[in-house]
Motif scaffolding. Structure first.
Motif, PDB file in Angstrom:
ATOM      1  N   ALA A 307      25.020  -2.191  12.929  1.00 15.04           N
ATOM      2  CA  ALA A 307      23.852  -3.026  13.220  1.00 15.04           C
ATOM      3  C   ALA A 307      22.714  -2.206  13.811  1.00 15.04           C
ATOM      4  N   SER A 308      23.044  -1.236  14.681  1.00 19.80           N
ATOM      5  CA  SER A 308      22.000  -0.416  15.305  1.00 19.80           C
ATOM      6  C   SER A 308      21.319   0.491  14.286  1.00 19.80           C
ATOM      7  N   LEU A 309      22.060   0.965  13.296  1.00 16.94           N
ATOM      8  CA  LEU A 309      21.459   1.785  12.235  1.00 16.94           C
ATOM      9  C   LEU A 309      20.503   0.935  11.389  1.00 16.94           C
ATOM     10  N   ILE A 310      20.938  -0.267  11.054  1.00 19.25           N
ATOM     11  CA  ILE A 310      20.121  -1.157  10.222  1.00 19.25           C
ATOM     12  C   ILE A 310      18.815  -1.528  10.915  1.00 19.25           C
ATOM     13  N   SER A 311      18.877  -1.736  12.226  1.00 17.92           N
ATOM     14  CA  SER A 311      17.698  -2.215  12.967  1.00 17.92           C
ATOM     15  C   SER A 311      16.881  -1.088  13.591  1.00 17.92           C
ATOM     16  N   ALA A 312      17.222   0.166  13.323  1.00 22.44           N
ATOM     17  CA  ALA A 312      16.485   1.293  13.911  1.00 22.44           C
ATOM     18  C   ALA A 312      14.999   1.201  13.552  1.00 22.44           C
ATOM     19  N   GLN A 313      14.178   1.538  14.499  1.00 18.78           N
ATOM     20  CA  GLN A 313      12.720   1.423  14.323  1.00 18.78           C
ATOM     21  C   GLN A 313      12.241   2.185  13.095  1.00 18.78           C
ATOM     22  N   GLY A 314      12.759   3.397  12.895  1.00 22.52           N
ATOM     23  CA  GLY A 314      12.331   4.215  11.759  1.00 22.52           C
ATOM     24  C   GLY A 314      12.741   3.619  10.426  1.00 22.52           C
TER      25      GLY A 314
END
Length: 407
Positions: A307-314
């Motif tokens: 989930a954190s990879l999917i929602s990363a700002q970049g």
């Protein structure tokens, strides 16, 4: 054997044959991290097959000829090419070309990435080219500027394993964790000498780029050199860099992304103190047993990391993580809806309707992020069903008993 001064670490197999007497000669190269021996099949490993790529195959042949001291191989990197094959022991004229070209290219990829970086490397050290931030600092800086970063490395190579691996007294994994990067230490229990043996990274999530670096070289001094730009590695290695968006519309890159996310799922249970391994309580990741005075090794679960990879700002700024059109089909009488949770997030509900396949019900097409872990419950008049977990992945079907490649 070949006397190269250190490890002849290439796992290169070159094949040349005639399909029939009048056909042109066919060629293929098999490479990657997988050693050509029986126990490697129970490792976590990468196998790469080249067919028809004449120029790349020639580069691998040149590397082999160099090891055998027949001719000297040259090295080059051109970021406009779809693929680049590089060799660690290439002959260079001092002062005119880097003797450790792969290390410089790799660090430049890390320093310039704006979307995501997924690293799965057996022996991981904070390599340096003397021209910018070393690997640990560069990965931490990437995370700070909004890049999604996650790392998986081998437990024995990181912390040491008696009679097998010395460990990393520079605590690369711990330093990455200290700056907020999730780092999984993976111990492969399939055999005495089995390991998390990949040497892979994926740069980008397909928004602006999707670049794979793979091959035989660990991210270590022996495989890539360290320090100033003219420090040459001691091992004989080959490294392949693939610009997957231009080569095959991202297919290769998505396969490597898929495999990385699978490794997260496979090894999340070990990122705890203690954890259970085949019924036995294992304390290897507990502070008292961790090498180099490291704390209890506890990492976020695979759902959280995904989930954190999917929602990363970049990633979001580049157009978002790739999504997969998904239809859920059920064969439960009286079913009305599917309640589903993506990567541990909020519960969502999708109504069911008759499927074109007789006797079943299905949802409309849902857009779900690539590689997501989806926990599903079937709702009916009889109440909710047990939770079923599925992996939504357009590259491989990880839900079958034997994974099947989809693209």
């Amino acid at each position: 054997g070949a006397d190269v001064g250190s490890l002849m670490h290439m796992k290169l197999r070159y094949f040349r044959w005639l399909d029939n007497a009048t056909a042109p000669v066919s060629e293929a190269v098999v490479t990657g991290s997988l050693n050509p021996e029986v126990t490697a099949t129970i490792n976590d490993d990468t196998l790469v097959v080249f067919r028809g790529a004449t120029e790349d195959i020639q580069r691998y042949r040149n590397a082999t000829a160099d090891v055998l001291e027949i001719t000297h191989a040259a090295n080059s990197y051109d970021d406009s090419r779809q693929t680049n094959v590089m060799y660690s022991q290439a002959e260079v004229e001092k002062g005119t070309e880097d003797t450790a070209l792969v290390r410089r290219v790799l660090l430049d990829l890390v320093r310039n990435e704006t979307e995501s970086i997924l690293v799965s490397v057996y022996s991981l050290r904070s390599i340096d080219d003397g021209e910018g931030q070393p690997l640990v600092e560069a990965l931490c800086a990437a995370r700070q500027r909004g890049v999604g970063v996650a790392v998986i490395t081998d437990k024995g190579q990181s912390d040491g394993e008696p009679g097998f691996a010395g460990g990393d007294d520079t605590v690369t994994a711990w330093r990455l964790w200290q700056c907020g990067i999730p780092v999984y230490k993976a111990k492969n229990y399939n055999g005495k000498y089995t390991a998390l043996h990949h040497k892979n990274a994926v740069f980008g999530a397909g928004g602006k780029r999707l670049i794979v670096i793979t091959g035989t070289a660990n991210w270590s001094k022996a495989s890539m050199g360290n320090g100033t730009h003219d420090t040459k590695p001691s091992n004989s290695e080959t490294t392949l860099i693939v610009d997957s968006l231009t080569l095959d519309d991202g297919n290769t890159g998505y396969r490597y992304m898929s495999n990385f996310l699978r490794l997260l799922r496979d090894y999340e249970y070990q990122q705890a103190c203690p954890y259970i391994q085949t019924g036995k309580t294992e304390h290897a990741n507990c502070e008292g047993d961790e090498a180099y005075n490291q704390p209890n090794w506890t990492q976020p679960g695979a759902r959280n990391v995904t989930a954190s990879l999917i929602s990363a700002q970049g990633v979001v700024a580049a157009g978002g993580w790739p999504e997969v059109g998904t239809v859920f089909t059920v064969n439960v009488g009286g079913a009305t809806d599917i309640e589903y949770v993506v990567n541990g997030g909020e519960s969502q509900k999708a109504p069911l309707h008759d499927s074109p396949v007789g006797g079943s019900m299905q949802t409309d097409t849902l857009s779900i992020p690539f590689g997501s872990i989806v926990d599903c419950t079937i709702l009916s008049g009889a109440g909710p069903s047990n939770v079923t977990t599925v992996i939504v992945d357009a590259a491989f079907d990880w839900n079958s008993d034997v994974p099947v490649r989809r693209r």
